[in-house]
Design a protein around this motif. Sequence first.
Motif, PDB file in Angstrom:
ATOM      1  N   TYR A  66       0.848  -1.186   0.000  1.00  0.00           N
ATOM      2  CA  TYR A  66       0.000   0.000   0.000  1.00  0.00           C
ATOM      3  C   TYR A  66       0.885   1.239   0.000  1.00  0.00           C
ATOM      4  O   TYR A  66       1.207   1.777   1.049  1.00  0.00           O
ATOM      5  N   PRO A  67       1.348   1.692  -1.193  1.00  0.00           N
ATOM      6  CA  PRO A  67       2.333   2.765  -1.265  1.00  0.00           C
ATOM      7  C   PRO A  67       1.785   4.176  -1.098  1.00  0.00           C
ATOM      8  O   PRO A  67       2.564   5.123  -1.159  1.00  0.00           O
ATOM      9  N   VAL A  68       0.492   4.353  -0.905  1.00  0.00           N
ATOM     10  CA  VAL A  68      -0.059   5.696  -0.755  1.00  0.00           C
ATOM     11  C   VAL A  68       0.563   6.384   0.458  1.00  0.00           C
ATOM     12  O   VAL A  68       1.036   7.515   0.368  1.00  0.00           O
ATOM     13  N   ARG A  69       0.575   5.709   1.590  1.00  0.00           N
ATOM     14  CA  ARG A  69       1.150   6.310   2.799  1.00  0.00           C
ATOM     15  C   ARG A  69       2.622   6.647   2.603  1.00  0.00           C
ATOM     16  O   ARG A  69       3.094   7.671   3.076  1.00  0.00           O
ATOM     17  N   GLU A  70       3.335   5.787   1.890  1.00  0.00           N
ATOM     18  CA  GLU A  70       4.746   6.044   1.611  1.00  0.00           C
ATOM     19  C   GLU A  70       4.897   7.313   0.767  1.00  0.00           C
ATOM     20  O   GLU A  70       5.737   8.169   1.054  1.00  0.00           O
ATOM     21  N   GLY A  71       4.073   7.445  -0.260  1.00  0.00           N
ATOM     22  CA  GLY A  71       4.119   8.646  -1.102  1.00  0.00           C
ATOM     23  C   GLY A  71       3.801   9.900  -0.322  1.00  0.00           C
ATOM     24  O   GLY A  71       4.468  10.924  -0.485  1.00  0.00           O
ATOM     25  N   THR A 122      -8.549   6.295 -14.286  1.00  0.00           N
ATOM     26  CA  THR A 122      -8.748   5.706 -12.965  1.00  0.00           C
ATOM     27  C   THR A 122      -8.350   6.691 -11.872  1.00  0.00           C
ATOM     28  O   THR A 122      -7.721   7.718 -12.141  1.00  0.00           O
ATOM     29  N   ASP A 123      -8.723   6.388 -10.646  1.00  0.00           N
ATOM     30  CA  ASP A 123      -8.359   7.219  -9.500  1.00  0.00           C
ATOM     31  C   ASP A 123      -6.851   7.256  -9.334  1.00  0.00           C
ATOM     32  O   ASP A 123      -6.135   6.361  -9.783  1.00  0.00           O
ATOM     33  N   LEU A 128       0.451   7.852  -8.746  1.00  0.00           N
ATOM     34  CA  LEU A 128       0.148   6.496  -8.322  1.00  0.00           C
ATOM     35  C   LEU A 128      -1.295   6.205  -8.733  1.00  0.00           C
ATOM     36  O   LEU A 128      -2.243   6.719  -8.124  1.00  0.00           O
ATOM     37  N   PHE A 129      -1.453   5.435  -9.820  1.00  0.00           N
ATOM     38  CA  PHE A 129      -2.779   5.055 -10.291  1.00  0.00           C
ATOM     39  C   PHE A 129      -3.281   3.874  -9.467  1.00  0.00           C
ATOM     40  O   PHE A 129      -2.510   2.983  -9.120  1.00  0.00           O
ATOM     41  N   GLU A 133      -0.129   1.366  -9.712  1.00  0.00           N
ATOM     42  CA  GLU A 133       0.998   1.532 -10.612  1.00  0.00           C
ATOM     43  C   GLU A 133       1.548   2.946 -10.467  1.00  0.00           C
ATOM     44  O   GLU A 133       0.813   3.920 -10.594  1.00  0.00           O
ATOM     45  N   ARG A 134       2.855   3.052 -10.221  1.00  0.00           N
ATOM     46  CA  ARG A 134       3.513   4.355 -10.125  1.00  0.00           C
ATOM     47  C   ARG A 134       4.059   4.721 -11.503  1.00  0.00           C
ATOM     48  O   ARG A 134       4.687   3.906 -12.165  1.00  0.00           O
ATOM     49  N   ARG A 135       3.784   5.987 -11.905  1.00  0.00           N
ATOM     50  CA  ARG A 135       4.264   6.477 -13.199  1.00  0.00           C
ATOM     51  C   ARG A 135       4.952   7.823 -12.992  1.00  0.00           C
ATOM     52  O   ARG A 135       4.485   8.647 -12.205  1.00  0.00           O
TER      53      ARG A 135
END
Length: 173
Positions: A3-8, A116-117, A127-128, A141-143
């Motif tokens: 769950y990379p949202v918190r990391e970002g 997508t969100d 981060l899609f 997916e990180r772009r």
Amino acid sequence: MKYPVREGISKARHSAVHLEMRDSYTPNDPEFARWRAGHRYNGDPARLPEWWGAWRDLVQETTARGVVMRRARIVSEPVTDYISYEHDMTFANVAAGELVRWLPRRRAADIPLPGTDLWMFDGESVLFTYFSGVGEVVDRERRTEPEVVQLVASSFELVWERATPHGEYKPVQ
């Protein structure tokens, strides 16, 4: 799945923006079921679910560092029960330090939107989040390609300009 949202968010230096475009998420969420059964938050943080504290802490720590956190939601009207539920608890996002706006889908028809969100951090990476048809997260997916980041940045800013601040938005039932 990581769950990379918190990391970002924790690595963001000046901005973290979140664009939400679905009318329903995680339909089997027990908190949503409680809400559907009549539980309301009534602007009272003590009525929020236990998991909320970790998110509140993250948002408060992030905004205290000077990072601006903005969340825009594109919604169909009349709104779904799930959007009504989100609206009911968004007071907590705002109290924690997020800026939140709502845009009726018909006012977004001419905005070129990603499919997508997403979250975008510092205007440098996106981060899609990919969902199943019923709203469960299936992948992220990180772009970082400049053209992808630019599309997201320009789309988000158009949405933000047209959207209504949370305190002024009244969901159409």
